[in-house]
Design a protein around this motif. Structure first.
Motif, short mmCIF file in Angstrom:
data_model
loop_
_atom_site.label_atom_id
_atom_site.label_comp_id
_atom_site.label_asym_id
_atom_site.label_seq_id
_atom_site.Cartn_x
_atom_site.Cartn_y
_atom_site.Cartn_z
N UNK A 52 33.54 35.55 47.10
CA UNK A 52 32.11 35.37 46.85
C UNK A 52 32.00 34.26 45.81
N UNK A 53 31.83 33.03 46.29
CA UNK A 53 31.71 31.88 45.41
C UNK A 53 32.85 31.83 44.40
N UNK A 54 34.06 31.97 44.90
CA UNK A 54 35.21 31.88 44.02
C UNK A 54 35.66 33.20 43.46
N UNK A 55 34.84 34.24 43.55
CA UNK A 55 35.23 35.56 43.06
C UNK A 55 36.00 36.28 44.16
N UNK A 56 36.89 37.18 43.79
CA UNK A 56 37.64 37.93 44.79
C UNK A 56 37.69 39.38 44.40
N UNK A 57 37.81 40.24 45.39
CA UNK A 57 37.89 41.67 45.12
C UNK A 57 39.34 42.06 44.94
N UNK A 58 39.60 42.96 44.03
CA UNK A 58 40.96 43.40 43.76
C UNK A 58 41.30 44.61 44.60
N UNK A 59 42.48 44.59 45.18
CA UNK A 59 42.96 45.75 45.92
C UNK A 59 44.38 46.00 45.41
N UNK A 60 44.52 46.98 44.56
CA UNK A 60 45.81 47.29 43.97
C UNK A 60 46.31 48.60 44.54
N UNK A 61 47.41 48.57 45.26
CA UNK A 61 47.97 49.79 45.80
C UNK A 61 48.57 50.61 44.67
N UNK A 62 48.27 51.88 44.67
CA UNK A 62 48.73 52.77 43.61
C UNK A 62 50.10 53.31 43.97
N UNK A 151 27.06 41.30 27.92
CA UNK A 151 28.25 41.42 27.08
C UNK A 151 29.47 42.04 27.73
N UNK A 152 29.50 42.12 29.05
CA UNK A 152 30.69 42.64 29.74
C UNK A 152 30.84 41.93 31.08
N UNK A 153 31.95 42.17 31.74
CA UNK A 153 32.17 41.61 33.07
C UNK A 153 32.30 42.74 34.08
N UNK A 154 32.24 42.38 35.36
CA UNK A 154 32.34 43.36 36.44
C UNK A 154 33.57 43.06 37.30
N UNK A 155 34.22 44.11 37.74
CA UNK A 155 35.32 43.99 38.69
C UNK A 155 34.97 44.78 39.94
N UNK A 156 35.18 44.19 41.10
CA UNK A 156 34.96 44.92 42.35
C UNK A 156 36.32 45.20 42.97
N UNK A 157 36.55 46.46 43.28
CA UNK A 157 37.84 46.86 43.84
C UNK A 157 37.60 47.51 45.21
N UNK A 158 38.13 46.90 46.24
CA UNK A 158 37.91 47.39 47.60
C UNK A 158 38.76 48.61 47.89
N UNK A 159 38.13 49.64 48.50
CA UNK A 159 38.84 50.88 48.81
C UNK A 159 38.71 51.28 50.28
N UNK A 160 37.83 50.63 51.03
CA UNK A 160 37.65 51.02 52.43
C UNK A 160 36.84 49.98 53.19
N UNK A 317 33.28 48.90 48.00
CA UNK A 317 33.80 48.53 46.69
C UNK A 317 33.44 49.55 45.62
N UNK A 318 34.39 49.80 44.72
CA UNK A 318 34.09 50.47 43.46
C UNK A 318 33.84 49.36 42.44
N UNK A 319 32.70 49.41 41.76
CA UNK A 319 32.36 48.39 40.78
C UNK A 319 32.65 48.93 39.39
N UNK A 320 33.55 48.25 38.69
CA UNK A 320 34.04 48.72 37.40
C UNK A 320 33.47 47.87 36.28
N UNK A 321 32.97 48.53 35.26
CA UNK A 321 32.40 47.87 34.08
C UNK A 321 33.53 47.55 33.11
#
Length: 356
Positions: A52-62, A151-160, A317-321
């Motif tokens: 998304x305009x240079x942003x990417x979603x994180x997918x970290x396998x646990x 004052x914070x950033x957002x992370x989007x993590x794809x889960x499904x 996506x789970x959106x993390x603060x």
């Protein structure tokens, strides 16, 4: 039976039990060793990115395969909410999480204004009403910017992955639609079913109010708003109301989360494709007719959604603060739980495709 025969019978029975136990033990040993080898040798990098305009979603396998193996799960009650597409996950998957990890108390919060949606979820997260959010679309540049201003950033993590399915009145006879035809229907450029191989019947498109949802049948690069849709589009407040209207409107059509609309008895899901010769069903063949339902129900074609052959999908996506506080810990823990083997299996049981 005399005593000699009785003793022989007992001895033979005990021998058989002993042999069966040894065989079972050997089999279980092989299974365990095979499972361990598979676990340690399998690749640990599987990333599905959504730019998304240079942003990417994180997918970290646990690394852990169960809810109980996830570390750094905070203790407390946390508010979450967002897209209505997530409802089956909240009902099925989150209840399993609560059972295994009761220290993480999940509290769903509806918006005080308007209907639940991805946009409402991110708005509530930015305003401090939610600790983390559930979206069925990527974050926008504007949302990233608003977060930085606070004052914070957002992370989007794809889960499904969810499919977007189209349903029509069961009496309608049409083989399917291309993505372009579907878009033209909602833009008011195709207004009669005979234009796409159906009966001579006016098309009545239904849609959720675009103030609270996103027109997911259009690409992210297409700037479509309510004013640009056809004048014949009728707006409803919920998927339930849309399905009710389509079931009693001969030319009715609606699109929504495949998990929400494909199993319904009162409507008929249509195959979609990028061209007329490659239509893919959002349901597993064969089609279950209304007469067979509810004894049988159409099941979502998760395989086609997962392998990319189905033409319209949306990522979950789970959106993390990212604020180095408990809100961040809760969002990260929730995403990690969903990305375990147990979480991914539960997501697929809820009717979605996993990301592995």
């Amino acid at each position: 039976m005399d005593n000699t025969n009785r003793r022989k019978f007992v001895i033979n029975e005990e021998t058989a039990l002993l042999l069966r136990g040894l065989i079972i033990g050997k089999v279980m040993t092989i299974v365990v060793i095979g499972g361990l080898l598979w676990w340690f040798l399998r690749p640990y990098t599987l990333v599905r990115r959504s730019a998304v305009s240079g942003q990417s979603s994180n997918l970290t396998l646990v690394s852990g395969s169960t809810f109980n193996s996830v570390a750094k799960v905070p203790v407390g009650s946390f508010n979450y909410g967002g897209s209505t597409a997530w409802a089956p996950i909240r009902q099925l998957v989150d209840s399993l999480i609560q059972s295994d990890r009761p220290e993480l108390k999940l509290r769903y919060v509806s918006p005080t204004e308007g209907s639940p949606s991805s946009s409402a979820g991110i708005r509530m997260l930015l305003n401090g009403q939610l600790d983390f959010a559930q979206l069925s679309r990527p974050l926008t540049e504007e949302e990233y910017t608003l977060a930085k201003q606070k004052g914070f950033t957002l992370e989007q993590r794809q889960v499904g992955i969810d499919g977007i399915a189209v349903v029509v009145n069961p009496s309608l006879q049409v083989p399917g639609l291309t993505v372009e035809q579907l878009q033209q229907i909602y833009l008011g450029q195709i207004t009669n079913w005979k234009q796409v191989g159906g009966q001579d019947l006016p098309i009545t498109p239904f849609s959720l109010n675009l103030e609270y949802t996103d027109p997911v049948i259009f690409s992210a690069q297409t700037d479509v708003n309510k004013q640009q849709l056809g004048s014949n589009v009728k707006y409803v407040d919920s998927t339930t109301e849309a399905l009710r209207q389509v079931s009693k409107t001969p030319g009715g059509i609606y699109y929504g989360s495949a998990r929400a609309v494909v199993p319904q008895c009162s409507v008929k899901p249509l195959p979609l494709g990028n061209n007329p010769t490659e239509l893919v069903s959002p349901y597993r063949e064969p089609l279950v007719t209304p007469e067979q339902c509810p004894r049988q129900r159409n099941q979502v074609n998760t395989e086609a959604i997962k392998n990319g052959s189905y033409p319209i999908t949306t990522n979950l996506f789970v959106i993390i603060k990212q604020n180095n506080g408990q809100q961040q810990q809760a969002g990260e823990a929730y995403a990690n739980l969903l990305l375990t083997d147990q979480g991914q299996q539960a997501i697929e049981q809820a009717g979605f495709a996993g990301v592995r």
